[in-house]
Design a protein around this motif. Structure first.
Motif, PDB file in Angstrom:
ATOM      1  N   ASP A 298      13.620  35.275   6.907  1.00 22.00           N
ATOM      2  CA  ASP A 298      15.035  34.930   7.073  1.00 22.00           C
ATOM      3  C   ASP A 298      15.252  34.528   8.531  1.00 22.00           C
ATOM      4  O   ASP A 298      15.312  35.402   9.414  1.00 22.00           O
ATOM      5  CB  ASP A 298      15.928  36.139   6.731  1.00 22.00           C
ATOM      6  N   SER A 299      15.346  33.248   8.781  1.00 19.80           N
ATOM      7  CA  SER A 299      15.468  32.793  10.162  1.00 19.80           C
ATOM      8  C   SER A 299      16.046  31.397  10.212  1.00 19.80           C
ATOM      9  O   SER A 299      15.870  30.617   9.293  1.00 19.80           O
ATOM     10  CB  SER A 299      14.086  32.791  10.821  1.00 19.80           C
ATOM     11  N   HIS A 300      16.723  31.125  11.307  1.00 17.40           N
ATOM     12  CA  HIS A 300      17.331  29.809  11.483  1.00 17.40           C
ATOM     13  C   HIS A 300      16.509  28.924  12.409  1.00 17.40           C
ATOM     14  O   HIS A 300      16.901  27.814  12.700  1.00 17.40           O
ATOM     15  CB  HIS A 300      18.739  29.969  12.060  1.00 17.40           C
ATOM     16  N   VAL A 301      15.387  29.417  12.921  1.00 17.93           N
ATOM     17  CA  VAL A 301      14.679  28.629  13.935  1.00 17.93           C
ATOM     18  C   VAL A 301      13.591  27.747  13.329  1.00 17.93           C
ATOM     19  O   VAL A 301      13.067  28.033  12.253  1.00 17.93           O
ATOM     20  CB  VAL A 301      14.073  29.522  15.054  1.00 17.93           C
ATOM     21  N   GLN A 302      13.290  26.685  14.019  1.00 13.92           N
ATOM     22  CA  GLN A 302      12.237  25.751  13.612  1.00 13.92           C
ATOM     23  C   GLN A 302      11.527  25.257  14.867  1.00 13.92           C
ATOM     24  O   GLN A 302      12.006  25.496  15.970  1.00 13.92           O
ATOM     25  CB  GLN A 302      12.864  24.537  12.902  1.00 13.92           C
ATOM     26  N   VAL A 303      10.427  24.549  14.682  1.00 12.86           N
ATOM     27  CA  VAL A 303       9.730  23.980  15.848  1.00 12.86           C
ATOM     28  C   VAL A 303      10.681  23.011  16.546  1.00 12.86           C
ATOM     29  O   VAL A 303      11.386  22.241  15.880  1.00 12.86           O
ATOM     30  CB  VAL A 303       8.456  23.217  15.434  1.00 12.86           C
ATOM     31  N   GLY A 304      10.708  23.060  17.867  1.00 14.23           N
ATOM     32  CA  GLY A 304      11.565  22.150  18.635  1.00 14.23           C
ATOM     33  C   GLY A 304      12.951  22.727  18.881  1.00 14.23           C
ATOM     34  O   GLY A 304      13.730  22.176  19.654  1.00 14.23           O
ATOM     35  N   TYR A 305      13.246  23.870  18.232  1.00 10.74           N
ATOM     36  CA  TYR A 305      14.563  24.498  18.399  1.00 10.74           C
ATOM     37  C   TYR A 305      14.613  25.211  19.751  1.00 10.74           C
ATOM     38  O   TYR A 305      13.674  25.902  20.140  1.00 10.74           O
ATOM     39  CB  TYR A 305      14.791  25.495  17.262  1.00 10.74           C
ATOM     40  N   THR A 306      15.694  25.019  20.466  1.00 11.72           N
ATOM     41  CA  THR A 306      15.860  25.709  21.746  1.00 11.72           C
ATOM     42  C   THR A 306      16.798  26.891  21.547  1.00 11.72           C
ATOM     43  O   THR A 306      17.925  26.725  21.073  1.00 11.72           O
ATOM     44  CB  THR A 306      16.424  24.750  22.809  1.00 11.72           C
ATOM     45  N   ILE A 307      16.304  28.075  21.871  1.00 15.59           N
ATOM     46  CA  ILE A 307      17.108  29.277  21.701  1.00 15.59           C
ATOM     47  C   ILE A 307      18.134  29.331  22.831  1.00 15.59           C
ATOM     48  O   ILE A 307      17.762  29.377  24.003  1.00 15.59           O
ATOM     49  CB  ILE A 307      16.219  30.536  21.761  1.00 15.59           C
ATOM     50  N   PRO A 308      19.428  29.285  22.505  1.00 15.53           N
ATOM     51  CA  PRO A 308      20.415  29.312  23.585  1.00 15.53           C
ATOM     52  C   PRO A 308      20.452  30.691  24.238  1.00 15.53           C
ATOM     53  O   PRO A 308      20.227  31.692  23.563  1.00 15.53           O
ATOM     54  CB  PRO A 308      21.744  29.000  22.880  1.00 15.53           C
TER      55      PRO A 308
END
Ligand code: ADP
Length: 451
Positions: A369-379
């Protein structure tokens, strides 16, 4: 059923709610701050509306902007997720007065349960045991000294409006009590704009066990059994599991009954959690109610087969619970680990940045369960949780082995994460034997230096 729902949150829980909406055939409207504009999950909602700048106070905590988005998108209900406005009674009240169903309990129930001192009073009235302590907020230093003497040290000072482990202080002797009280009051005022604190007996090496409850608006309340969340660091949960290992069946039944009594006594509707501490003699004490969906809800879903977010939406839409207590039968075992973008080698300092590589685990019994993907920048503006790895297997031992395998498959590059810590936990004998308590991480796994 609703036609359209506004998701007043971000990150993994926003995506989790969007997914539940799709399965129910309900349209979802996401809101986002400028810092989240690139978030991949926004494209999965039917519509996404920018509500302001990165700061939470300008976006996810900004009631007028969220209500404006709900008006613009013409939704019938608002799901608050967890954190942000989820337990804000004023928000719940405003939603309903603007004719948007708030997917959660009534503002009265949130108010009653939001103050821990009041929730404890409800528990006492419902004959649910609570941790011995002051019956309400501490009125004077003299009262605190007398009470602490009666209870015996160590005592715990807690903020009445507390949450997230903030505003809590252990006090081991009378000579430091007044200074600790003052420090706790200041901390509580700064964090919750409410300086009221109370005293509790500090339970020695307890386990944290909580019960998931569901109540509909037709007077039915039931529980979905328990979760053990004893693996904590600074009172923040790291690993959760369902059902709780090593508690006698009799205690499990008593915990479930206590949670249902509490739900009924407080006129609670929707999903909620009753949290308890269990001491080394298996005596349990109520500590608080979380009047919202929790981060760790998936482990309960895995062992009961009941989708909690869908249930929340159905309950808010006025549906009756479609199953009885007897039909809720937990099967197998489930673990969840929280993957945070933090550096466990440097005091868990947040590690924001871009995810440059991501390899996800798969195979039997694995849920991500996650919203992140490759290239995603964690704010850098929000919570550091970037995902939850959940596993399910026939029993605890098999589930631990699935988790070890899944954690070894999971690779995240570009930011530091808590994955290495979880790999250690799932190889540690104490944990595998179920012999951990809320102090174990700091006492055994990573002893705090100079403590
Ligand atoms: P918060 O709402 O800030 O998360 P809680 O009341 O839920 O605070 O407590 C969080 C954690 O703090 C518990 O899971 C437990 O580890 C510890 N804790 C709380 N009360 C006590 C107590 N009386 N004795 C020992 N530990 C406690």
């Amino acid at each position: 059923m609703f036609q359209r729902i506004l998701v007043a949150n971000r990150g993994e829980i926003a995506l989790r709610i969007i997914r539940a909406c799709k399965e129910l055939g309900v349209e979802s409207v996401a809101v986002y701050s400028q810092a989240d504009r690139e978030a991949p999950y926004l494209a999965m909602a039917d519509r996404a509306i920018c509500i302001g700048k990165a700061a939470s106070s300008d976006s996810y905590l900004n009631i007028p902007r969220i209500i404006a988005a709900a008006e613009v998108a013409d939704v019938q209900a608002i799901h608050p997720g967890y954190g942000f406005l989820s337990e804000n009674p004023q928000f719940a009240e405003i939603c309903r007065s603007c004719n948007f169903e708030f997917i959660g309990p009534s503002h009265e129930a949130i108010r009653k349960m939001g103050l821990k001192t009041e929730a404890k009073a409800v528990a006492t009235a419902a004959k649910v045991p609570t941790v011995p302590g002051s019956d309400g907020p501490i009125a004077s230093d003299a009262q605190a000294i007398t009470l602490a003497k009666q209870m015996g040290y160590p005592v715990l000072i807690k903020a009445a409006a507390g949450g997230g482990g903030k505003g809590m202080r252990v006090c081991r002797e009378e000579s430091t009590l007044i200074a600790s009280l003052q420090a706790a009051r200041n901390e509580a005022e700064a964090a919750f704009k409410n300086s009221s604190v109370y005293l509790e007996k500090y339970i020695d090496r307890p386990r944290h066990v909580e019960v998931q409850m569901l109540a509909d608006s037709h007077g039915h309340a039931l529980h979905l059994f328990d979760r053990d969340c004893s693996l904590q660091r600074r009172h923040q949960k790291l690993v959760e599991e369902a059902t709780a290992p090593s508690i006698p069946e009799k205690i499990r039944r008593q915990l479930g009954d206590a949670a249902v009594r509490l739900a009924k006594a407080s006129g609670y509707v929707n999903a909620g959690t009753c949290e308890f501490l269990i001491d080394q003699d298996n005596k349990f004490y109520f500590i608080e109610v979380n009047a919202r969906i929790q981060v760790e809800h998936p482990v309960t879903e895995m062992v009961t087969g009941i989708d909690l977010i869908q249930q929340q939406i159905r309950i808010a839409a006025g549906e009756k619970l479609s199953f009885t207590q007897d039909e809720v039968i937990p099967r197998g075992h489930s673990f969840e680990v929280r993957i945070n973008s933090e550096d466990p080698d440097h005091d868990f300092r947040p590690s924001a940045g871009k995810i440059t590589a991501l390899k996800l685990p798969g195979g039997p019994g694995v849920r991500w369960d996650s919203h992140v993907q490759v290239g995603y920048t964690i704010p850098p503006n929000y919570d550091s949780m970037i995902g939850k790895l959940i596993v399910y297997a026939a029993n605890r031992q098999a589930a631990a082995s699935t988790m070890r395998r899944a954690l070894d498959e999971l690779q995240i590059e570009g930011v530091k994460t808590t994955i290495p810590l979880h790999r250690r936990i799932f190889r540690h004998k104490d944990f595998l034997d179920g012999k951990v308590d809320t102090t174990w991480v700091e006492r055994v796994l990573m002893p705090v230096k100079n403590a």
